[in-house]
Design a protein around this motif. Structure first.
Motif, PDB file in Angstrom:
ATOM      1  N   PHE A   1       0.830  -1.205   0.000  1.00 20.61           N
ATOM      2  CA  PHE A   1       0.000   0.000   0.000  1.00 20.61           C
ATOM      3  C   PHE A   1       0.868   1.260   0.000  1.00 20.61           C
ATOM      4  CE2 PHE A   1      -3.989  -2.053   2.071  1.00 20.61           C
ATOM      5  CZ  PHE A   1      -4.481  -2.356   0.813  1.00 20.61           C
ATOM      6  N   SER A   2       1.946   1.222   0.772  1.00 18.48           N
ATOM      7  CA  SER A   2       2.834   2.379   0.877  1.00 18.48           C
ATOM      8  C   SER A   2       3.516   2.676  -0.455  1.00 18.48           C
ATOM      9  CB  SER A   2       3.891   2.138   1.957  1.00 18.48           C
ATOM     10  OG  SER A   2       3.294   1.966   3.223  1.00 18.48           O
ATOM     11  N   VAL A   3       4.016   1.616  -1.097  1.00 19.13           N
ATOM     12  CA  VAL A   3       4.688   1.794  -2.386  1.00 19.13           C
ATOM     13  C   VAL A   3       3.700   2.294  -3.441  1.00 19.13           C
ATOM     14  CG1 VAL A   3       5.883   0.600  -4.270  1.00 19.13           C
ATOM     15  CG2 VAL A   3       6.507   0.123  -1.896  1.00 19.13           C
ATOM     16  N   CYS A   4       2.483   1.764  -3.403  1.00 22.67           N
ATOM     17  CA  CYS A   4       1.457   2.218  -4.355  1.00 22.67           C
ATOM     18  C   CYS A   4       1.140   3.699  -4.150  1.00 22.67           C
ATOM     19  CB  CYS A   4       0.188   1.387  -4.212  1.00 22.67           C
ATOM     20  SG  CYS A   4       0.332  -0.278  -4.892  1.00 22.67           S
ATOM     21  N   PHE A   5       1.131   4.126  -2.895  1.00 22.55           N
ATOM     22  CA  PHE A   5       0.928   5.553  -2.628  1.00 22.55           C
ATOM     23  C   PHE A   5       2.068   6.370  -3.229  1.00 22.55           C
ATOM     24  CE2 PHE A   5       2.206   9.180  -0.043  1.00 22.55           C
ATOM     25  CZ  PHE A   5       1.087   9.995  -0.164  1.00 22.55           C
ATOM     26  N   LEU A   6       3.292   5.929  -2.985  1.00 26.77           N
ATOM     27  CA  LEU A   6       4.455   6.673  -3.468  1.00 26.77           C
ATOM     28  C   LEU A   6       4.509   6.728  -4.989  1.00 26.77           C
ATOM     29  CD1 LEU A   6       7.230   5.379  -1.015  1.00 26.77           C
ATOM     30  CD2 LEU A   6       6.027   7.578  -0.938  1.00 26.77           C
ATOM     31  N   ASN A   7       4.182   5.604  -5.643  1.00 25.48           N
ATOM     32  CA  ASN A   7       4.322   5.612  -7.103  1.00 25.48           C
ATOM     33  C   ASN A   7       3.208   6.382  -7.811  1.00 25.48           C
ATOM     34  OD1 ASN A   7       2.082   3.872  -7.557  1.00 25.48           O
ATOM     35  ND2 ASN A   7       3.361   2.044  -7.668  1.00 25.48           N
ATOM     36  N   GLN A   8       2.225   6.847  -7.034  1.00 17.46           N
ATOM     37  CA  GLN A   8       1.162   7.663  -7.615  1.00 17.46           C
ATOM     38  C   GLN A   8       1.374   9.161  -7.376  1.00 17.46           C
ATOM     39  OE1 GLN A   8      -1.402   6.507  -9.562  1.00 17.46           O
ATOM     40  NE2 GLN A   8      -0.306   4.567  -9.435  1.00 17.46           N
ATOM     41  N   LEU A   9       2.449   9.518  -6.690  1.00 18.05           N
ATOM     42  CA  LEU A   9       2.723  10.936  -6.451  1.00 18.05           C
ATOM     43  C   LEU A   9       2.969  11.653  -7.778  1.00 18.05           C
ATOM     44  CD1 LEU A   9       5.128  10.808  -3.359  1.00 18.05           C
ATOM     45  CD2 LEU A   9       2.783  11.686  -3.390  1.00 18.05           C
ATOM     46  N   ILE A  10       2.367  12.805  -7.922  1.00 19.08           N
ATOM     47  CA  ILE A  10       2.555  13.601  -9.136  1.00 19.08           C
ATOM     48  C   ILE A  10       3.805  14.456  -8.970  1.00 19.08           C
ATOM     49  CG2 ILE A  10       1.561  15.387 -10.608  1.00 19.08           C
ATOM     50  CD1 ILE A  10      -1.207  14.391  -9.748  1.00 19.08           C
ATOM     51  N   LEU A  11       4.781  14.231  -9.832  1.00 17.13           N
ATOM     52  CA  LEU A  11       6.063  14.926  -9.731  1.00 17.13           C
ATOM     53  C   LEU A  11       6.185  16.009 -10.796  1.00 17.13           C
ATOM     54  CD1 LEU A  11       8.341  11.789  -9.218  1.00 17.13           C
ATOM     55  CD2 LEU A  11       7.432  13.301  -7.452  1.00 17.13           C
ATOM     56  N   THR A  12       6.965  17.024 -10.470  1.00 14.69           N
ATOM     57  CA  THR A  12       7.249  18.108 -11.411  1.00 14.69           C
ATOM     58  C   THR A  12       8.762  18.317 -11.473  1.00 14.69           C
ATOM     59  OG1 THR A  12       7.197  19.865  -9.733  1.00 14.69           O
ATOM     60  CG2 THR A  12       5.087  19.224 -10.728  1.00 14.69           C
ATOM     61  N   LYS A  13       9.192  19.221 -12.315  1.00 17.38           N
ATOM     62  CA  LYS A  13      10.624  19.500 -12.452  1.00 17.38           C
ATOM     63  C   LYS A  13      11.219  20.059 -11.166  1.00 17.38           C
ATOM     64  CE  LYS A  13      10.477  20.290 -17.442  1.00 17.38           C
ATOM     65  NZ  LYS A  13      10.685  21.271 -18.542  1.00 17.38           N
ATOM     66  N   GLN A  14      10.365  20.592 -10.303  1.00 18.28           N
ATOM     67  CA  GLN A  14      10.840  21.145  -9.035  1.00 18.28           C
ATOM     68  C   GLN A  14      11.013  20.077  -7.956  1.00 18.28           C
ATOM     69  OE1 GLN A  14       8.244  22.837 -10.853  1.00 18.28           O
ATOM     70  NE2 GLN A  14       9.992  23.987 -11.672  1.00 18.28           N
ATOM     71  N   ASP A  15      10.656  18.839  -8.278  1.00 12.67           N
ATOM     72  CA  ASP A  15      10.689  17.763  -7.281  1.00 12.67           C
ATOM     73  C   ASP A  15      11.909  16.859  -7.430  1.00 12.67           C
ATOM     74  OD1 ASP A  15       8.268  18.424  -5.970  1.00 12.67           O
ATOM     75  OD2 ASP A  15       7.117  17.508  -7.599  1.00 12.67           O
ATOM     76  N   GLY A  16      13.039  17.423  -7.826  1.00 17.30           N
ATOM     77  CA  GLY A  16      14.241  16.619  -8.028  1.00 17.30           C
ATOM     78  C   GLY A  16      14.678  15.873  -6.779  1.00 17.30           C
ATOM     79  N   GLU A  17      14.672  16.554  -5.633  1.00 15.97           N
ATOM     80  CA  GLU A  17      15.077  15.909  -4.381  1.00 15.97           C
ATOM     81  C   GLU A  17      14.121  14.780  -4.019  1.00 15.97           C
ATOM     82  OE1 GLU A  17      15.598  16.936   0.404  1.00 15.97           O
ATOM     83  OE2 GLU A  17      15.185  18.553  -1.026  1.00 15.97           O
ATOM     84  N   LEU A  18      12.831  15.033  -4.187  1.00 18.50           N
ATOM     85  CA  LEU A  18      11.829  14.017  -3.881  1.00 18.50           C
ATOM     86  C   LEU A  18      11.978  12.812  -4.805  1.00 18.50           C
ATOM     87  CD1 LEU A  18       9.264  12.927  -2.561  1.00 18.50           C
ATOM     88  CD2 LEU A  18       7.928  14.367  -4.126  1.00 18.50           C
TER      89      LEU A  18
END
Length: 243
Positions: A73-90
């Motif tokens: 469940f945790s990994v599924c949550f993480l892989n659905q995060l919407i990333l942008t060019k400003q999210d390099g560290e994340l």
């Protein structure tokens, strides 16, 4: 109530966030699913919280005796995060999390297809936004190749798909990749796999972009040979691909 407090009055953010994320590990599937939904709603409403929520999820993932279901469940949550060019560290942190799980599963010899699929999806989505050092990149690539060689056919196909995307983005699709792909054509599980269309797609992209004419001819020859003992649907797709 915890979600409402986090959304509107984040004075006790760390404590409240910990309470919410802990519920992802609840044995009750409905409660865990609700916690994932609320966590996703939280980062949608407050995008600046993505990194802090990810760090809290990471703590849950590495907790001793955590259930596989909670990790999934945790990994599924993480892989659905919407990333942008400003999210390099994340993005870099996410990739580190995903590959640590690859290594953990491979060390144990456990390649649970559902979890690996979720991890590969996460890497696939995070990689374009991350800036990796060459040493880290090579380590991650080696992990994926190991997955190709010892995983199930379906898992191998996903790993090959990711390897191609990662290498192609760096314009460095290696001989090692083509060797692994070539070998998979003779995998006996290809005949019954539900990933035949995906596999053909990888074959098409890889062969089309291969600068080595000699290798392209070898692939075409192997594909024709393989068609002699495959299902009609695969044969049609393969012949259409090389025609």
């Amino acid at each position: 109530a915890v979600f409402d407090l986090l959304s509107e009055k984040p004075e006790q953010e760390q404590v409240l966030l910990s309470l919410l994320i802990n519920k992802i590990g609840d044995p009750d599937r409905k409660i865990a699913s609700k916690a994932v939904y609320l966590s996703r709603s939280l980062v949608t409403k407050h995008p600046n919280m993505k990194l802090v929520v990810t760090k809290e999820i990471e703590k849950l993932l590495y907790r001793p005796n955590i259930a596989i279901k909670a990790q999934y469940f945790s990994v599924c949550f993480l892989n659905q995060l919407i990333l942008t060019k400003q999210d390099g560290e994340l993005a870099t942190r996410l990739i580190s999390i995903y590959f640590s799980f690859f290594r953990a599963f491979l060390t144990k010899g456990e390649l649970e297809a559902k979890m690996l699929s979720a991890l590969l999806t996460g890497v696939n989505r995070a990689f374009p936004y991350a800036k990796e050092e060459d040493e880290q990149y090579n380590e991650q690539i080696n992990t994926l190749f190991r997955t190709v060689h010892i995983g199930t056919f379906n898992t191998s196909v996903q790993a090959l798909m990711l390897l191609y995307q990662v290498m192609e983005s760096r314009q460095s699709v290696s001989d090692r990749f083509y060797s692994a792909l070539y070998a998979k054509l003779l995998d006996p599980n290809l005949k019954t796999s539900g990933k035949q269309a995906v596999f053909l797609n990888i074959l098409y992209k890889s062969v089309k972009s291969d600068p080595s004419l000699h290798r392209v001819k070898a692939f075409v020859k192997r594909i024709v040979q393989v068609c002699s003992f495959q299902q009609p649907s695969f044969v049609c797709g393969a012949l259409f691909m090389i025609s």
